[in-house]
Design a protein around this motif. Structure first.
Motif, PDB file in Angstrom:
ATOM      1  N   MET A   1      16.172  -4.554  18.805  1.00 48.60           N
ATOM      2  CA  MET A   1      15.171  -3.636  19.344  1.00 48.60           C
ATOM      3  C   MET A   1      14.349  -2.980  18.247  1.00 48.60           C
ATOM      4  SD  MET A   1      15.207  -3.954  22.523  1.00 48.60           S
ATOM      5  CE  MET A   1      14.058  -2.629  22.834  1.00 48.60           C
ATOM      6  N   ASP A   2      14.974  -2.704  17.106  1.00 49.93           N
ATOM      7  CA  ASP A   2      14.216  -2.135  15.987  1.00 49.93           C
ATOM      8  C   ASP A   2      13.125  -3.103  15.540  1.00 49.93           C
ATOM      9  OD1 ASP A   2      15.589   0.314  15.733  1.00 49.93           O
ATOM     10  OD2 ASP A   2      17.214  -0.652  14.650  1.00 49.93           O
ATOM     11  N   GLY A   3      13.469  -4.390  15.477  1.00 53.94           N
ATOM     12  CA  GLY A   3      12.479  -5.380  15.085  1.00 53.94           C
ATOM     13  C   GLY A   3      11.361  -5.499  16.094  1.00 53.94           C
ATOM     14  N   LEU A   4      11.689  -5.459  17.375  1.00 53.57           N
ATOM     15  CA  LEU A   4      10.669  -5.539  18.413  1.00 53.57           C
ATOM     16  C   LEU A   4       9.750  -4.328  18.358  1.00 53.57           C
ATOM     17  CD1 LEU A   4       9.487  -6.981  20.840  1.00 53.57           C
ATOM     18  CD2 LEU A   4      11.165  -5.797  22.284  1.00 53.57           C
ATOM     19  N   ARG A   5      10.325  -3.145  18.169  1.00 54.82           N
ATOM     20  CA  ARG A   5       9.499  -1.939  18.058  1.00 54.82           C
ATOM     21  C   ARG A   5       8.566  -2.029  16.857  1.00 54.82           C
ATOM     22  NH1 ARG A   5      14.630   0.691  18.834  1.00 54.82           N
ATOM     23  NH2 ARG A   5      14.893   1.385  20.983  1.00 54.82           N
ATOM     24  N   PHE A   6       9.091  -2.519  15.739  1.00 53.99           N
ATOM     25  CA  PHE A   6       8.269  -2.652  14.529  1.00 53.99           C
ATOM     26  C   PHE A   6       7.142  -3.652  14.773  1.00 53.99           C
ATOM     27  CE2 PHE A   6       7.300  -4.412  10.317  1.00 53.99           C
ATOM     28  CZ  PHE A   6       7.085  -3.249   9.591  1.00 53.99           C
ATOM     29  N   ALA A   7       7.442  -4.739  15.462  1.00 54.05           N
ATOM     30  CA  ALA A   7       6.423  -5.751  15.740  1.00 54.05           C
ATOM     31  C   ALA A   7       5.327  -5.196  16.634  1.00 54.05           C
ATOM     32  CB  ALA A   7       7.063  -6.979  16.382  1.00 54.05           C
ATOM     33  N   VAL A   8       5.723  -4.511  17.705  1.00 51.81           N
ATOM     34  CA  VAL A   8       4.732  -3.956  18.629  1.00 51.81           C
ATOM     35  C   VAL A   8       3.912  -2.864  17.941  1.00 51.81           C
ATOM     36  CG1 VAL A   8       4.415  -2.674  20.779  1.00 51.81           C
ATOM     37  CG2 VAL A   8       6.082  -4.533  20.661  1.00 51.81           C
ATOM     38  N   GLY A   9       4.584  -1.994  17.191  1.00 46.32           N
ATOM     39  CA  GLY A   9       3.872  -0.907  16.525  1.00 46.32           C
ATOM     40  C   GLY A   9       2.930  -1.384  15.443  1.00 46.32           C
ATOM     41  N   THR A  10       3.276  -2.475  14.776  1.00 51.00           N
ATOM     42  CA  THR A  10       2.448  -2.989  13.691  1.00 51.00           C
ATOM     43  C   THR A  10       1.319  -3.864  14.191  1.00 51.00           C
ATOM     44  OG1 THR A  10       4.372  -2.974  12.228  1.00 51.00           O
ATOM     45  CG2 THR A  10       2.489  -4.282  11.520  1.00 51.00           C
ATOM     46  N   LEU A  11       1.578  -4.638  15.231  1.00 48.39           N
ATOM     47  CA  LEU A  11       0.630  -5.664  15.669  1.00 48.39           C
ATOM     48  C   LEU A  11      -0.231  -5.246  16.851  1.00 48.39           C
ATOM     49  CD1 LEU A  11       3.007  -8.760  15.435  1.00 48.39           C
ATOM     50  CD2 LEU A  11       1.339  -7.964  13.748  1.00 48.39           C
ATOM     51  N   SER A  12      -0.026  -4.057  17.388  1.00 44.76           N
ATOM     52  CA  SER A  12      -0.803  -3.637  18.549  1.00 44.76           C
ATOM     53  C   SER A  12      -1.170  -2.166  18.445  1.00 44.76           C
ATOM     54  CB  SER A  12      -0.019  -3.892  19.841  1.00 44.76           C
ATOM     55  OG  SER A  12       0.973  -2.907  20.032  1.00 44.76           O
ATOM     56  N   VAL A  18       9.216   3.923  15.852  1.00 48.89           N
ATOM     57  CA  VAL A  18      10.017   3.037  15.004  1.00 48.89           C
ATOM     58  C   VAL A  18      10.986   3.902  14.210  1.00 48.89           C
ATOM     59  CG1 VAL A  18       9.965   1.285  13.197  1.00 48.89           C
ATOM     60  CG2 VAL A  18       8.092   1.431  14.843  1.00 48.89           C
ATOM     61  N   GLU A  19      12.260   3.763  14.494  1.00 48.90           N
ATOM     62  CA  GLU A  19      13.263   4.619  13.873  1.00 48.90           C
ATOM     63  C   GLU A  19      13.843   4.035  12.590  1.00 48.90           C
ATOM     64  OE1 GLU A  19      16.147   5.274  16.897  1.00 48.90           O
ATOM     65  OE2 GLU A  19      14.834   6.561  18.106  1.00 48.90           O
ATOM     66  N   ARG A  20      13.727   2.736  12.424  1.00 42.62           N
ATOM     67  CA  ARG A  20      14.309   2.089  11.251  1.00 42.62           C
ATOM     68  C   ARG A  20      13.357   1.032  10.715  1.00 42.62           C
ATOM     69  NH1 ARG A  20      19.057  -2.371  11.736  1.00 42.62           N
ATOM     70  NH2 ARG A  20      19.020  -3.147   9.596  1.00 42.62           N
ATOM     71  N   VAL A  21      13.072   1.118   9.420  1.00 42.00           N
ATOM     72  CA  VAL A  21      12.211   0.131   8.772  1.00 42.00           C
ATOM     73  C   VAL A  21      12.873  -0.325   7.480  1.00 42.00           C
ATOM     74  CG1 VAL A  21       9.971  -0.353   7.748  1.00 42.00           C
ATOM     75  CG2 VAL A  21      10.116   1.150   9.738  1.00 42.00           C
ATOM     76  N   ASP A  22      13.315  -1.547   7.460  1.00 43.18           N
ATOM     77  CA  ASP A  22      13.835  -2.148   6.236  1.00 43.18           C
ATOM     78  C   ASP A  22      13.509  -3.633   6.297  1.00 43.18           C
ATOM     79  OD1 ASP A  22      15.764  -3.326   7.950  1.00 43.18           O
ATOM     80  OD2 ASP A  22      17.167  -1.686   7.596  1.00 43.18           O
ATOM     81  N   THR A  28      12.931  -9.573  11.414  1.00 41.88           N
ATOM     82  CA  THR A  28      13.049  -9.737  12.864  1.00 41.88           C
ATOM     83  C   THR A  28      11.697  -9.548  13.536  1.00 41.88           C
ATOM     84  OG1 THR A  28      15.321  -8.918  12.790  1.00 41.88           O
ATOM     85  CG2 THR A  28      14.227  -8.933  14.934  1.00 41.88           C
ATOM     86  N   ALA A  29      10.950  -8.545  13.074  1.00 44.45           N
ATOM     87  CA  ALA A  29       9.630  -8.275  13.652  1.00 44.45           C
ATOM     88  C   ALA A  29       8.689  -9.449  13.477  1.00 44.45           C
ATOM     89  CB  ALA A  29       9.033  -7.023  13.009  1.00 44.45           C
ATOM     90  N   MET A  30       8.670 -10.055  12.293  1.00 46.03           N
ATOM     91  CA  MET A  30       7.772 -11.183  12.057  1.00 46.03           C
ATOM     92  C   MET A  30       8.199 -12.408  12.859  1.00 46.03           C
ATOM     93  SD  MET A  30       5.404  -9.957  10.181  1.00 46.03           S
ATOM     94  CE  MET A  30       5.667  -8.475  11.183  1.00 46.03           C
ATOM     95  N   ALA A  31       9.491 -12.555  13.104  1.00 47.57           N
ATOM     96  CA  ALA A  31       9.961 -13.667  13.933  1.00 47.57           C
ATOM     97  C   ALA A  31       9.582 -13.464  15.401  1.00 47.57           C
ATOM     98  CB  ALA A  31      11.471 -13.817  13.795  1.00 47.57           C
ATOM     99  N   LEU A  32       9.531 -12.207  15.836  1.00 51.68           N
ATOM    100  CA  LEU A  32       9.170 -11.898  17.216  1.00 51.68           C
ATOM    101  C   LEU A  32       7.663 -11.749  17.411  1.00 51.68           C
ATOM    102  CD1 LEU A  32      11.916  -9.241  18.059  1.00 51.68           C
ATOM    103  CD2 LEU A  32      11.793 -11.609  18.857  1.00 51.68           C
ATOM    104  N   ALA A  33       6.908 -11.824  16.339  1.00 55.26           N
ATOM    105  CA  ALA A  33       5.461 -11.625  16.415  1.00 55.26           C
ATOM    106  C   ALA A  33       4.777 -12.549  17.420  1.00 55.26           C
ATOM    107  CB  ALA A  33       4.841 -11.778  15.024  1.00 55.26           C
ATOM    108  N   PRO A  34       5.161 -13.844  17.517  1.00 56.96           N
ATOM    109  CA  PRO A  34       4.489 -14.690  18.508  1.00 56.96           C
ATOM    110  C   PRO A  34       4.634 -14.192  19.948  1.00 56.96           C
ATOM    111  CG  PRO A  34       5.670 -16.038  16.917  1.00 56.96           C
ATOM    112  CD  PRO A  34       6.083 -14.619  16.672  1.00 56.96           C
ATOM    113  N   ALA A  35       5.782 -13.611  20.275  1.00 53.95           N
ATOM    114  CA  ALA A  35       5.966 -13.077  21.623  1.00 53.95           C
ATOM    115  C   ALA A  35       5.023 -11.903  21.866  1.00 53.95           C
ATOM    116  CB  ALA A  35       7.415 -12.641  21.823  1.00 53.95           C
ATOM    117  N   VAL A  36       4.865 -11.050  20.860  1.00 55.61           N
ATOM    118  CA  VAL A  36       3.912  -9.940  20.978  1.00 55.61           C
ATOM    119  C   VAL A  36       2.499 -10.485  21.114  1.00 55.61           C
ATOM    120  CG1 VAL A  36       2.976  -7.893  19.826  1.00 55.61           C
ATOM    121  CG2 VAL A  36       5.422  -8.402  19.671  1.00 55.61           C
TER     122      VAL A  36
END
Length: 245
Positions: A1-12, A18-22, A28-36
Motif C-alpha cells: 500500500m505504501d508503494g501504491l500511495r507513492f505511485a498515485v501521489g507522484t504520478l497523478s 504517503v507515510e513512508r518513502v524509501d 514498488t511504486a514504479m512497478a505499479l506505475a502502469p496500473a496507475v
C-alpha cells in the motif's frame, strides 16, 4: 500500500498521504506505475465518447490527462529536449534542464508530441488511450531498474533510480501486454487483441531508445528524463495503434 500511495501521489494530481518513502517503496511504486497509468487513461479517455468530431474528443482527453498528471511529464519532456538539444556537456545540460523556462527545443517537442497524441487518440479510440497510458508508465519500471544510475544525487531520479529488479520489470511488461490483449478482445474484433499489445511494445521500445540516449548524454536518469519517457512511450503506443487499426 505504501508503494501504491507513492505511485498515485507522484504520478497523478490526486492528493494521497504517503507515510513512508524509501527505496523499497519507490521500487514498488514504479512497478505499479502502469496500473496507475491505465486508471488515468480510463478517466482521461471519457471525452472520446462525446458526440462530435473525434479530434475534439481526443484534444479534450489529452488535455484532461495533462491536468490529471499536473503536466509534470510534459514539463519533463520539454526540459529534456532543451537539455539534449543544447549540445552542452552533461553538467551544463542538467543545469539547463533545472531552469523553469522552456526553450525552443522544448516548445517544439511539446507541440509535436501533443499533436501526435491528439491525432492518434482520435483515430485509435478509448482502449488505445488506456493502453498507451499504461505503456507510458511501464517505461518508468524499465528506466528505474537496477543498473540504471541517477544523473544527479538529488531529486526524484535519485530516489527511484535502480529500485526495480529486472525480473519485476519483465513481470510488469507481461502484465501490461496481457491486459492490452484482454482489453482488445473486449473492445473489438480479434485483431484488436494483437494491435494493442503491439502498441505497448512499440511504446516501450521508443522509451528505451530515448533512455539509452539520455544515459549516454547525461549519465543517468532524472525526474525530467522519466517524464519524457512517459510522454514518448504514450505517443509511440498511440501512433502504432492508430496505424494498425
Amino acid at each position: 500500500m505504501d508503494g501504491l500511495r507513492f505511485a498515485v501521489g507522484t504520478l497523478s494530481v490526486f492528493p494521497v498521504r504517503v507515510e513512508r518513502v524509501d527505496r523499497e517503496v519507490a521500487g514498488t511504486a514504479m512497478a505499479l506505475a502502469p496500473a496507475v497509468g491505465a486508471a488515468l487513461g480510463a478517466v482521461a479517455g471519457l471525452p472520446l465518447f462525446l458526440p462530435g468530431p473525434p479530434l475534439l474528443g481526443a484534444a479534450l482527453a489529452v488535455g484532461l490527462l495533462a491536468v490529471l498528471t499536473r503536466g509534470l511529464h510534459l514539463d519533463g519532456l520539454a526540459d529534456l529536449a532543451d537539455g539534449l538539444g543544447s549540445g552542452k556537456p552533461a553538467a551544463q545540460a542538467l543545469d539547463i534542464m533545472k531552469k523553469s523556462d522552456i526553450g525552443p527545443f522544448g516548445v517544439m517537442a511539446l507541440a509535436f508530441t501533443v499533436l501526435v497524441q491528439v491525432t492518434a487518440a482520435g483515430a485509435a479510440g478509448f482502449a488505445a488511450l488506456v493502453t498507451a497510458c499504461a505503456a507510458g508508465r511501464l517505461a518508468l519500471a524499465w528506466a528505474c531498474r537496477a543498473g540504471v544510475p541517477a544523473a544527479r544525487p538529488g531529486g526524484l531520479g535519485a530516489t527511484v533510480a535502480g529500485t526495480v529488479r529486472p525480473a519485476v520489470a519483465w513481470a510488469a511488461t507481461a502484465a501490461v501486454v496481457a491486459g492490452a490483449a484482454g482489453l482488445g478482445l473486449l473492445s473489438g474484433p480479434g485483431r484488436a487483441a494483437l494491435v494493442l499489445p503491439a502498441g505497448v511494445l512499440a511504446g516501450l521500445a521508443a522509451a528505451l531508445l530515448l533512455l539509452a540516449h539520455a544515459r549516454r548524454r547525461l549519465g543517468g536518469v532524472t525526474g525530467d528524463v522519466l517524464g519524457a519517457l512517459v510522454e514518448t512511450a504514450t505517443a509511440a503506443a498511440l501512433t502504432t495503434t492508430a496505424l494498425l487499426t
